[in-house]
Design an enzyme around this catalytic site. Structure first.
Site, short mmCIF file in Angstrom:
data_model
loop_
_atom_site.label_atom_id
_atom_site.label_comp_id
_atom_site.label_asym_id
_atom_site.label_seq_id
_atom_site.Cartn_x
_atom_site.Cartn_y
_atom_site.Cartn_z
N SER A 47 0.85 -1.19 0.00
CA SER A 47 0.00 0.00 0.00
C SER A 47 0.89 1.23 0.00
O SER A 47 2.12 1.13 0.03
CB SER A 47 -0.89 0.02 1.24
OG SER A 47 -0.09 0.32 2.37
N LYS A 48 0.23 2.38 0.02
CA LYS A 48 0.97 3.65 -0.02
C LYS A 48 2.01 3.76 1.09
O LYS A 48 3.01 4.44 0.95
CB LYS A 48 0.00 4.83 0.08
CG LYS A 48 -0.66 5.13 -1.24
CD LYS A 48 -1.35 6.48 -1.21
CE LYS A 48 -2.18 6.65 -2.46
NZ LYS A 48 -3.55 7.05 -2.19
N ARG A 49 1.74 3.08 2.17
CA ARG A 49 2.68 3.11 3.30
C ARG A 49 4.06 2.63 2.87
O ARG A 49 5.07 2.95 3.48
CB ARG A 49 2.19 2.18 4.42
CG ARG A 49 1.10 2.75 5.26
CD ARG A 49 0.89 1.91 6.50
NE ARG A 49 0.61 0.50 6.18
CZ ARG A 49 1.39 -0.49 6.54
NH1 ARG A 49 2.49 -0.27 7.22
NH2 ARG A 49 1.06 -1.73 6.24
N GLY A 98 5.57 3.32 0.23
CA GLY A 98 6.22 4.23 -0.73
C GLY A 98 5.54 4.13 -2.08
O GLY A 98 4.31 4.02 -2.15
#
Ligand code: GLU
Length: 434
Positions: free
Chosen positions: A207-209, A211
């Protein structure tokens, strides 16, 4: 069923940038279609009025074209087919399989979930059992007249004559609901295959976490479509003989749905970079030059085409992405601000070396062959020979003076690309001559 009848689709929702997981789904559909002579379609699932954006739809199409995964027919837009979904929902009411429900004086339609226990065969996971009595009735048409995902997906998969739905594991729970809708309509459902989840390095779903997860990020980093597709193909698919480097044509030749793994798979950025570097090396020279020049338009403009070509080719085997060039060849694009100590002092305190660099400056000042790396080499080697020193005893300090580093690709090509003026200026500055 004849293999030529295979029809698959990639059905992104244009509610954000194209996620790397979405690209993998698109790729597996595309590879399956191509490997059996079938068709690959794109369908924009743009019925979420609040979250869908035309810019995202455009960007997704542009990205798909960049990847070389274009639709084999016109792109379907669900937002253009509202009347068809409304009609389908009404049809279920007529047959007693759905009912209307008032929401603030508006009318939604709900599918009566049959209390069935059933199984279906997933192409990846095998037999999957479900108990629909746990599902509850399903909204299929919202009070604003828009279909829900489940209804639009089923109606379209039927009308597009989709034979195989290949999508991520996150959709596994939708499949029983969609199968029951197919049954209610009296339509033959497609086959389903769910791809294993992609996990980040920490084991959590990518996920966006973690990067960069959108394709745009990877494009901005200067990855090649070939490198990305090659890497994504290996995420969940096990090639027969552990081969790792694939062209798209190779992938099509070797791809098989049977070799998709059930277990989730971990995203490995280092492997992606390694594969991308291999693809950069394998590109035909002209294509490599065209692509890296397009990526670095502004940098390229600072050099003549010949000099830019020297730089681009010098670093080709050293970069993993096009963006790496900025860092790898930084000294080609800007002057050296600081030489690293104590090496700098060692060089400067060496009197004979200083004398040789000074003498080289005099030669370089008169020299007119800077445009040719072989001429620059000759001039430098002749000078060393004339002074009775080893060529490397001149080349090494020159490299340090010009690049600030002790290793670099071909120094004479570099000197030629930097040009006389820059070379002379840097060596003077290195010697603290103003
Ligand atoms: N629009 C859905 C998504 O983006 C597609 C699901 C499907 O392939 O059925 O996840």
């Amino acid at each position: 069923m004849e293999p030529s009848e295979v029809k698959v689709r990639f059905a992104p929702s244009p509610t954000g940038h194209l996620h790397i997981g979405g690209v993998r789904t698109a790729l597996f559909n595309f590879l399956y279609a191509r490997s059996v002579g079938g068709k690959f379609f794109l369908r924009m699932e743009d019925t979420d009025r609040e979250r869908s954006r035309e810019e995202f739809a455009k960007e997704i199409l542009e990205s798909m074209a960049w990847l070389g995964l274009s639709s084999d027919g016109e792109v379907f837009y669900q937002s253009k087919r509202l009347a068809r979904y409304q009609e389908a929902a009404e049809d279920l009411i007529k047959h007693g399989l759905a009912y209307e429900e008032k929401v603030d004086s508006k009318r939604a339609i709900k599918f009566k979930m049959p209390a069935a226990r059933a199984v279906f065969h997933d192409l990846v996971h095998g037999e999957i059992q479900f108990d629909a009595s746990l599902f509850g009735d399903l909204v299929i048409l919202k009070s604003d007249g828009y279909p829900t995902y489940q209804l639009a997906c089923v109606v379209d998969d039927h009308e597009m004559e989709i034979t195989h739905v290949i999508r991520g594991d996150d959709h596994l729970s939708n499949t029983p609901r969609q199968l029951l809708l197919f049954e209610a309509f009296g339509w033959k459902p497609p086959k389903y295959g769910h791809l294993p989840l992609i996990l980040g390095a920490d084991g959590a779903p990518l996920s966006k976490r973690h990067g960069a997860v959108s394709l745009e990020n990877y494009r901005a980093e200067g990855f090649l479509a070939e490198g990305l597709l090659n890497y994504l193909a290996l995420l969940g698919w096990g090639p027969p003989d552990n081969q790792e480097f694939f062209s798209l044509q190779d992938l099509i030749k070797k791809f098989s749905l049977k070799k998709i793994n059930k277990a989730s798979t971990q995203f490995d950025s280092l492997k992606l970079e390694w594969l991308n570097a291999q693809h950069i090396k394998k590109l035909p020279e002209a294509e490599y030059l065209a692509k890296i020049t397009d990526f670095h338009k502004d940098l390229a403009k600072k050099f003549s085409p010949e000099k830019w070509k020297i730089i681009a080719l010098l670093y080709r085997s050293r970069i993993k992405t096009f963006k790496d060039l900025t860092e790898e060849a930084a000294y080609c694009f800007s002057d050296i601000e600081n030489y690293s100590e104590p090496m700098y002092d060692d060089f400067l305190n060496n009197r004979s070396l200083r004398a040789h660099l000074n003498a080289w400056l005099d030669r370089a000042g008169e020299f007119t062959g800077f445009d040719r790396p072989d001429e620059v080499e000759k001039m430098t080697r002749d000078a060393a020979q004339g002074w009775g020193i080893e060529a490397r005893d001149l080349i090494h300090p020159l490299r340090f003076a010009l690049t600030g580093k002790t290793v670099s690709p071909g120094l004479f090509e570099l000197m030629s690309a930097l040009g006389k003026e820059t070379c002379v200026k840097r060596v003077r500055k290195f010697l603290k001559k103003t």
